[in-house]
Each structure stands twice: as structure tokens, then as C-alpha cells.
Write an enzyme that holds these catalytic residues in place. Structure first.
Site, PDB file in Angstrom:
ATOM      1  N   ASN A  99       0.833  -1.211   0.000  1.00 45.59           N
ATOM      2  CA  ASN A  99       0.000   0.000   0.000  1.00 45.59           C
ATOM      3  C   ASN A  99       0.864   1.255   0.000  1.00 45.59           C
ATOM      4  O   ASN A  99       1.961   1.280   0.545  1.00 45.59           O
ATOM      5  CB  ASN A  99      -0.922   0.011   1.221  1.00 45.59           C
ATOM      6  CG  ASN A  99      -1.850  -1.183   1.226  1.00 45.59           C
ATOM      7  OD1 ASN A  99      -2.021  -1.839   0.202  1.00 45.59           O
ATOM      8  ND2 ASN A  99      -2.433  -1.489   2.372  1.00 45.59           N
ATOM      9  N   ASP A 101      -0.432   4.152   1.214  1.00 47.38           N
ATOM     10  CA  ASP A 101      -1.306   5.078   1.952  1.00 47.38           C
ATOM     11  C   ASP A 101      -0.775   5.551   3.308  1.00 47.38           C
ATOM     12  O   ASP A 101      -1.454   6.338   3.985  1.00 47.38           O
ATOM     13  CB  ASP A 101      -2.705   4.465   2.113  1.00 47.38           C
ATOM     14  CG  ASP A 101      -2.698   3.137   2.888  1.00 47.38           C
ATOM     15  OD1 ASP A 101      -1.758   2.892   3.683  1.00 47.38           O
ATOM     16  OD2 ASP A 101      -3.635   2.339   2.688  1.00 47.38           O
ATOM     17  N   HIS A 116       5.597  -0.599  -3.065  1.00 53.60           N
ATOM     18  CA  HIS A 116       5.063   0.142  -4.221  1.00 53.60           C
ATOM     19  C   HIS A 116       5.090   1.657  -4.022  1.00 53.60           C
ATOM     20  O   HIS A 116       4.347   2.384  -4.674  1.00 53.60           O
ATOM     21  CB  HIS A 116       3.634  -0.340  -4.542  1.00 53.60           C
ATOM     22  CG  HIS A 116       3.601  -1.743  -5.060  1.00 53.60           C
ATOM     23  ND1 HIS A 116       2.477  -2.546  -5.018  1.00 53.60           N
ATOM     24  CD2 HIS A 116       4.572  -2.499  -5.643  1.00 53.60           C
ATOM     25  CE1 HIS A 116       2.763  -3.731  -5.548  1.00 53.60           C
ATOM     26  NE2 HIS A 116       4.019  -3.730  -5.927  1.00 53.60           N
ATOM     27  N   CYS A 148      13.467  22.602 -13.018  1.00 55.09           N
ATOM     28  CA  CYS A 148      13.685  22.392 -14.457  1.00 55.09           C
ATOM     29  C   CYS A 148      12.399  22.414 -15.282  1.00 55.09           C
ATOM     30  O   CYS A 148      12.458  22.252 -16.503  1.00 55.09           O
ATOM     31  CB  CYS A 148      14.437  21.079 -14.686  1.00 55.09           C
ATOM     32  SG  CYS A 148      13.380  19.623 -14.560  1.00 55.09           S
ATOM     33  N   THR A 186      -4.702  -9.096   0.588  1.00 55.57           N
ATOM     34  CA  THR A 186      -4.138  -8.931  -0.758  1.00 55.57           C
ATOM     35  C   THR A 186      -4.605 -10.072  -1.648  1.00 55.57           C
ATOM     36  O   THR A 186      -4.727 -11.213  -1.190  1.00 55.57           O
ATOM     37  CB  THR A 186      -2.591  -8.870  -0.740  1.00 55.57           C
ATOM     38  OG1 THR A 186      -2.110  -8.808  -2.087  1.00 55.57           O
ATOM     39  CG2 THR A 186      -1.950 -10.045  -0.025  1.00 55.57           C
ATOM     40  N   SER A 187      -4.841  -9.743  -2.935  1.00 56.39           N
ATOM     41  CA  SER A 187      -5.221 -10.787  -3.884  1.00 56.39           C
ATOM     42  C   SER A 187      -3.991 -11.609  -4.291  1.00 56.39           C
ATOM     43  O   SER A 187      -4.131 -12.660  -4.904  1.00 56.39           O
ATOM     44  CB  SER A 187      -5.887 -10.171  -5.118  1.00 56.39           C
ATOM     45  OG  SER A 187      -5.018  -9.217  -5.693  1.00 56.39           O
TER      46      SER A 187
END
Ligand code: BJW
Ligand code: ZN
Length: 245
Positions: A99, A101, A116, A148, A186-187
């Protein structure tokens, strides 16, 4: 209520890893990706969560992350996050999360690997200057780098991108040394993150899955508990308190 073998493992264990996904934050009101209420029922991941998508339509992708930042900023960790943080009173705990978050940190967990990235951080795609989200001026579209003029993107890992090596290596080492690896919400379909519980299993850790439904990982788990993370984790913590008292 819980399996006897699992309670024995809780008694013997010293090092515990919690490998978490979007499901742990679902009870905080943050939508998951896949499944009935998942955000990708409505939008295709490759249209939003890839560098190509960002270059095709930076404003759209930025707005999507701004929308998710707003949800995250207006929510709180739930009983599942707090229970994991409290496990630190009893074990050497490492949190490995997919996550972005920040809710584990906000709940008080101290050793966290973020596979991630983190939605609070952003960087310029040209010169890699980093910007924290509150520092960025509110613009209607994607903000530009002060140094930049390059486009600023969230510091998250999109499809086709490499995971932060230090985070992945730290997570893998913790998994391999763990006595119990909890796989929560989680999948387990996104790689290479999904290798982490497999590495733990191969190294002899006891794999406990907590999810509202069976997943790709269920057949590898030593013990599966089907229920909401925000309910199951505090119940396990209560068992730990009994064992340790
Ligand atoms: C509850 C609950 C409750 C609900 N209580 N439970 C084969 C092998 C290796 C790689 C690949 C492969 N095939 C394809 C790939 C590539 C790809 C991949 O894995 N694709 C698969 C989807 C097929 N992987 C990549 O591209 C990765 N990079 C890579 O491979 O680089 C290699 C490379 C090599 C050389 C050069 C260049 C590159 C990167 C993957 C990045 C993923 N990023 C995202 C977006 C992050 C930013 C953002 O948030 O916007 O990460 S995608 C999205 O999925 C997000 C999540 O972290 C990740 C995992 O999702 P998660 O957490 O499992 O959520 P859900 O929704 O799937 O599941 C929720 C679960 O909770 C469900 O099971 C519910 O039942 C449950 N639940 N409520 C308990 N209350
Ligand atoms: Zn720049």
C-alpha cells in the site's frame, strides 16, 4: 476459536512479518483495486497505473492520485493497522506493505518496507528532485518542477517499473527469517511483491492468510482465516495477550 497449531506457533514465534495489501485499508474507506468494489471495475489499470498512461495524459493520472490523496488524508488507520502496531510489544515485527497510503506508519508500526512507494512523495521525471505532497502548490493539472520545469509524478511503482531495490531486499530478508508470515488483505496476483510470502514459505515460515475470500495464495497458506482484517487481527492480538501473560 483459532486452530491449535496456529496458537502453538504464536507461542513459539519471535519474528513476525505482516505482508499487507489494499484489503487492510478497506475498512478505513480506501477502495481496493480488484474484486466487487475494486476501483479497477470502473477503470483499467493500464490506463492509469503506468508510465505510458502518465505520458499520454499526465493531468488525468495526476488528478486520479489527487483524488486518492484526498481520500487518504481524510481517513484514519483502522483496528487492523493498530493491532499490527501493537504486535510490536510481543514480537520482532516487520511490516511489508504494497500500500502507498501511509496508514501503517500513522498507526505506529516502526519497521516498514513499502514495496510500491508512497503517495506522500513525488518527484520530477527529468531531474528527480523530490517533493512532499503538501509542498506542491495546488494546481488544476500536473505540477511542474521548480528547478527544471519537468512533470512531477507520484513516487509510486507503476506496471512495468522496477520496485525500490532496498525495500524489496529488506522485505525478502525479513520474510525469510520470519517464524510466522501473515498475508493480509491482498489478492496476491501482483509480482514481484507476491514472491515475498512464497520466499517466506520456502524458508520454512508458517503462512497465515487473512482475507474475506480465498485468493491465489490460499493453497500455499498453512492456515487461512476468512474474515475482515479489522476484526480478525484484534482477535489474534487478544490470543497473544493471553499467551504472553
Ligand atoms: C479484504 C478486506 C478486508 C477486501 N479484510 N481482506 C509474472 C511474474 C512477474 C511479473 C509479472 C508477471 N506477469 C505480469 C507481470 C508484471 C506485473 C504484474 O504483476 N502483473 C499482474 C497483475 C499480472 N508487475 C509489474 O509490472 C511490476 N514490475 C515488474 O514486474 O517489473 C519488472 C521489470 C523488469 C525489468 C524492467 C522493468 C520492469 C510492478 C507492479 C506495480 C503494481 N503497482 C500497483 C499500483 C501502485 C500505485 C497505486 O496504488 O496507484 O500496486 S497495481 C496495484 O496492485 C497496487 C497494489 O499494491 C497491487 C496489489 O493489489 P492488492 O493490494 O493485492 O489489492 P487487490 O485489490 O488486488 O486485493 C485486495 C484484497 O483484499 C482482496 O483479496 C480482497 O478479498 C481483500 N479484502 N476487504 C481483509 N476488510
Ligand atoms: Zn526537475
Amino acid at each position: 476459536m483459532f486452530d491449535k497449531k496456529f496458537l502453538e506457533k504464536l507461542n513459539e514465534a519471535k519474528k513476525i512479518v505482516f505482508f499487507t495489501g489494499a484489503g487492510i485499508s478497506a475498512e478505513s474507506g480506501i477502495p481496493t483495486f480488484r474484486g466487487a468494489d475494486g476501483i479497477w471495475k470502473k477503470m483499467k489499470p493500464e490506463e492509469l497505473a503506468s508510465f505510458d498512461a502518465f505520458m499520454r495524459n499526465p493531468d488525468l493520472v495526476w488528478e486520479w492520485y489527487q483524488h486518492r490523496r484526498n481520500i487518504i488524508n481524510n481517513t484514519k488507520p483502522n483496528a487492523g493497522h493498530y493491532a499490527i502496531a501493537e504486535f510490536e510489544k510481543y514480537y520482532d515485527v516487520t511490516v511489508v506493505t504494497q500500500n502507498i497510503d501511509n496508514l501503517h506508519r500513522r498507526a505506529g508500526s516502526t519497521k516498514i518496507f513499502e514495496l510500491h512507494g508512497n503517495i506522500e512523495r513525488n518527484y520530477c521525471i527529468n531531474c528527480r528532485t523530490f517533493y512532499n505532497s503538501p509542498e506542491l502548490e495546488i494546481t488544476s493539472g500536473v505540477p511542474k518542477c521548480k528547478k527544471c520545469g519537468g512533470l512531477i509524478r507520484p513516487d509510486v511503482v507503476w506496471f512495468g517499473e522496477v520496485l525500490p531495490q532496498d525495500q524489496f531486499n529488506g522485505a525478502e530478508a525479513a520474510a525469510e527469517y520470519s517464524d510466522i508470515c501473515f498475508v493480509v488483505g491482498t489478492s496476491a496476483v501482483v509480482y514481484p511483491a507476491a514472491y515475498i510470502p512464497m520466499s517466506a514459505k520456502q524458508a520454512g515460515s508458517y503462512i497465515v492468510e487473512i482475507n474475506i475470500e480465498p485468493t491465489e495464495l490460499t493453497r500455499y497458506a498453512d492456515y487461512s482465516i476468512f474474515g475482515k482484517a479489522g476484526e480478525v487481527l484484534p482477535q489474534i492480538l487478544e490470543e497473544v495477550k493471553k499467551i504472553k501473560s
